[in-house]
Design a protein around this motif. Structure first.
Motif, PDB file in Angstrom:
ATOM      1  N   VAL A 104      13.736 -30.040  25.032  1.00  0.00           N
ATOM      2  CA  VAL A 104      13.151 -31.474  25.225  1.00  0.00           C
ATOM      3  C   VAL A 104      14.269 -32.353  24.466  1.00  0.00           C
ATOM      4  O   VAL A 104      14.385 -32.195  23.313  1.00  0.00           O
ATOM      5  CB  VAL A 104      11.832 -31.739  24.640  1.00  0.00           C
TER       6      VAL A 104
ATOM      7  N   ALA B  42       9.241 -37.569  29.613  1.00  0.00           N
ATOM      8  CA  ALA B  42      10.068 -36.935  28.785  1.00  0.00           C
ATOM      9  C   ALA B  42      11.474 -36.504  29.549  1.00  0.00           C
ATOM     10  O   ALA B  42      11.391 -36.531  30.642  1.00  0.00           O
ATOM     11  CB  ALA B  42       9.298 -35.476  28.296  1.00  0.00           C
TER      12      ALA B  42
ATOM     13  N   ARG C 146      11.491 -38.093  24.591  1.00  0.00           N
ATOM     14  CA  ARG C 146      10.049 -38.283  25.020  1.00  0.00           C
ATOM     15  C   ARG C 146       9.705 -39.786  25.033  1.00  0.00           C
ATOM     16  O   ARG C 146      10.370 -40.389  23.790  1.00  0.00           O
ATOM     17  CB  ARG C 146       9.317 -37.085  24.486  1.00  0.00           C
TER      18      ARG C 146
ATOM     19  N   ASN D 228      -1.463 -28.554  26.274  1.00  0.00           N
ATOM     20  CA  ASN D 228       0.197 -28.503  26.226  1.00  0.00           C
ATOM     21  C   ASN D 228       0.698 -28.371  27.724  1.00  0.00           C
ATOM     22  O   ASN D 228       0.023 -27.837  28.450  1.00  0.00           O
ATOM     23  CB  ASN D 228       0.600 -27.470  25.217  1.00  0.00           C
TER      24      ASN D 228
ATOM     25  N   LYS E  46       1.707 -35.275  20.475  1.00  0.00           N
ATOM     26  CA  LYS E  46       2.476 -35.861  19.425  1.00  0.00           C
ATOM     27  C   LYS E  46       1.981 -37.321  18.934  1.00  0.00           C
ATOM     28  O   LYS E  46       1.915 -37.434  17.825  1.00  0.00           O
ATOM     29  CB  LYS E  46       3.937 -35.744  19.750  1.00  0.00           C
TER      30      LYS E  46
ATOM     31  N   THR F   1       4.719 -37.621  32.720  1.00  0.00           N
ATOM     32  CA  THR F   1       3.483 -37.082  31.787  1.00  0.00           C
ATOM     33  C   THR F   1       2.481 -38.044  31.661  1.00  0.00           C
ATOM     34  O   THR F   1       2.482 -39.217  31.793  1.00  0.00           O
ATOM     35  CB  THR F   1       3.796 -36.424  30.420  1.00  0.00           C
TER      36      THR F   1
ATOM     37  N   LEU G  99      14.107 -33.626  30.086  1.00  0.00           N
ATOM     38  CA  LEU G  99      14.648 -32.298  29.436  1.00  0.00           C
ATOM     39  C   LEU G  99      15.851 -31.878  29.804  1.00  0.00           C
ATOM     40  O   LEU G  99      16.653 -32.651  30.936  1.00  0.00           O
ATOM     41  CB  LEU G  99      13.581 -31.227  30.352  1.00  0.00           C
TER      42      LEU G  99
ATOM     43  N   ILE H 154       6.463 -26.513  26.071  1.00  0.00           N
ATOM     44  CA  ILE H 154       7.622 -27.235  25.630  1.00  0.00           C
ATOM     45  C   ILE H 154       7.258 -28.568  25.046  1.00  0.00           C
ATOM     46  O   ILE H 154       7.945 -29.387  24.575  1.00  0.00           O
ATOM     47  CB  ILE H 154       8.412 -27.384  26.992  1.00  0.00           C
ATOM     48  N   LEU H 155       6.005 -28.975  25.493  1.00  0.00           N
ATOM     49  CA  LEU H 155       5.548 -30.125  25.011  1.00  0.00           C
ATOM     50  C   LEU H 155       4.033 -30.269  24.684  1.00  0.00           C
ATOM     51  O   LEU H 155       3.183 -29.774  25.468  1.00  0.00           O
ATOM     52  CB  LEU H 155       5.680 -31.414  25.982  1.00  0.00           C
TER      53      LEU H 155
ATOM     54  N   ASN I  76       1.533 -33.054  33.289  1.00  0.00           N
ATOM     55  CA  ASN I  76       2.404 -33.554  34.081  1.00  0.00           C
ATOM     56  C   ASN I  76       1.913 -34.395  35.222  1.00  0.00           C
ATOM     57  O   ASN I  76       0.849 -34.454  35.598  1.00  0.00           O
ATOM     58  CB  ASN I  76       3.029 -32.499  34.683  1.00  0.00           C
TER      59      ASN I  76
END
Length: 432
Positions: free
Chosen positions: A369, A359, A372, A298, A320, A345, A361, A316-317, A330
């Motif tokens: 977020v 993404a 994305r 993550n 998914k 990312t 922010l 935060i991410l 990152n």
């Protein structure tokens, strides 16, 4: 929008060049197990042999060295003498060296290293501190790259170029020579002591190579993520990078205002023992902020009052979509837009395929977020799948230029390329 229409891939390839070499210290192999402190070391044997040469033969040997190597390096004789002085404590008591002997002995304890023979990859890009003479609407930039040579040792090298108003990228010719900086030894034996490095203004930026210096960096200075940081109207260039000693890693910070003088400082805190930290280009509120990965899956937002100490963080991410199920990371420092912070990312998917996404922010609170990538922005094309590490595209940082993002990216951990993306098109691909 298809990837072909989305990206403007440029026919500009930066490939490793084995002719680019630096001279670095040669250290004789360790002594045998039955070695006694009273025994002479291999270094002393070499010195004894040099001291045993007649003056005429010694001069002939030095002349041959210069004939072979002087055109490949700056100030070679000075380098040899400096190396002999560095070795002084390793030599047994001996007669005072003549200048000739000192230069020749120094030559025996140096060797050439082709620092980018294997790979030139994982680039990041920032605007150049000197924009004089650049056409209106264009930007001069500095590109940093990870160079890899024999033994998979990584160092940091640079290029300069111009991105035109329309987004066309041009790289300036690479310097013929390559040189390492002069550095001031730390004032203490502490491994956490900052280290100051200096290049000469006569050395063009593409000549400057930052090679591992400390024990913590001995196997590599990896994946520098440069950012142009502004505070109180003053600009400083920072780069977070990974120091690797062959067994463990730690995050360190490189700082410069002119790309001539640098300071290297190890980062402290619980969040600093991980790869891929990327600094925001300004404080958020009254704190510094980083994006990092602490659990191999993550992305975290980490805040700190101290630029050199990083603890904790909040997720935060996380993975998914299928292209990022294995892990996320990152791809450089966030880029400030009117709409928010654009964070590039990377995601790792089936068969360890690396792709690049993004993404958005919230500008005031980057832990929020806003949107994305559902699909990758950049993925390995059929022509970009082969190399040292197949099926990988990767970047350590992009740059905003007018209404576009200039994206240098590496292909298969081998060579680098450029693409440009219109910001409006990019934002339109992001979903909530």
């Amino acid at each position: 929008m298809s990837q072909t229409a989305f990206l403007n891939r440029q026919a500009l390839f930066l490939r490793p060049d084995s002719t680019r070499v630096v001279v670095r210290p040669f250290r004789p192999a360790t002594e045998p197990r039955d070695f006694k402190p009273t025994d002479k070391t291999r270094a002393n044997h070499i010195v004894d042999r040099v001291l045993g040469l007649d003056v005429e033969i010694a001069q002939q040997q030095l002349s041959e060295v210069l004939e072979n190597f002087e055109g490949r390096h700056r100030n070679l004789m000075t380098t040899f003498e400096k190396r002999a002085r560095e070795m002084e404590d390793a030599f047994a008591p001996h007669i005072a060296f003549t200048t000739l002997q000192r230069q020749l002995i120094g030559a025996y304890f140096m060797h050439e290293y082709s620092f980018e023979a294997s790979a030139l990859f994982n680039p990041s890009i920032v605007s150049h501190p000197d924009q004089s003479g650049v056409a209106s609407g264009s930007t001069r930039f500095i590109l940093s790259l990870r160079a890899v040579g024999e033994g998979h040792v990584s160092s940091l090298t640079f290029r300069t170029g111009i991105v035109a108003q329309n987004g066309t990228v041009d790289i300036e010719p690479t310097a013929r020579l390559a040189s390492m900086p002069v550095f001031v030894p730390p004032s203490s034996a502490s491994p956490d002591e900052p280290l100051d490095l200096t290049f000469s203004p006569e050395q063009p930026i593409s000549e400057r190579v930052i090679f591992p210096i400390t024990a913590a960096q001995s196997n590599g200075i990896e994946d520098a993520r440069f950012v142009e940081f502004e505070e109180a109207g003053r600009k400083t260039y920072y780069a977070t990078y990974t120091a690797y000693d062959g067994r463990g890693i730690r995050s360190e910070l490189l700082e410069t205002r002119d790309f001539l003088s640098f300071r290297m400082t190890p980062l402290a805190g619980t969040a600093s023992g991980n790869k891929g930290m990327a600094l925001f280009p300004r404080k958020i509120g009254d704190q510094f902020a980083m994006i990092g990965r602490q659990d191999n899956e993550n992305l975290y937002l980490i805040r700190s009052d101290d630029l050199h100490v990083w603890n904790g963080g909040e997720i935060i991410l996380g993975p998914k979509y299928p292209w990022e199920f294995v892990q996320m990371g990152n791809c450089g420092s966030p880029i400030e837009l009117d709409e928010g912070w654009l964070l590039l990312t990377h995601g790792v998917g089936p068969v360890r395929k690396y792709t690049i996404g993004a993404a958005l922010l919230d500008k005031a609170d980057p832990s929020r977020v806003l949107a994305r990538s559902r699909e990758p922005l950049v993925r390995p094309e059929p022509s970009e799948r082969e190399g040292y590490v197949p099926n990988v595209v990767y970047t350590c940082g992009a740059m905003r230029h007018n209404d576009q993002i200039v994206l240098p990216y590496a292909i298969c951990d081998t060579f680098s390329n450029f693409a440009t993306i219109r910001i409006s098109d990019l934002l339109n691909t992001l979903t909530g």
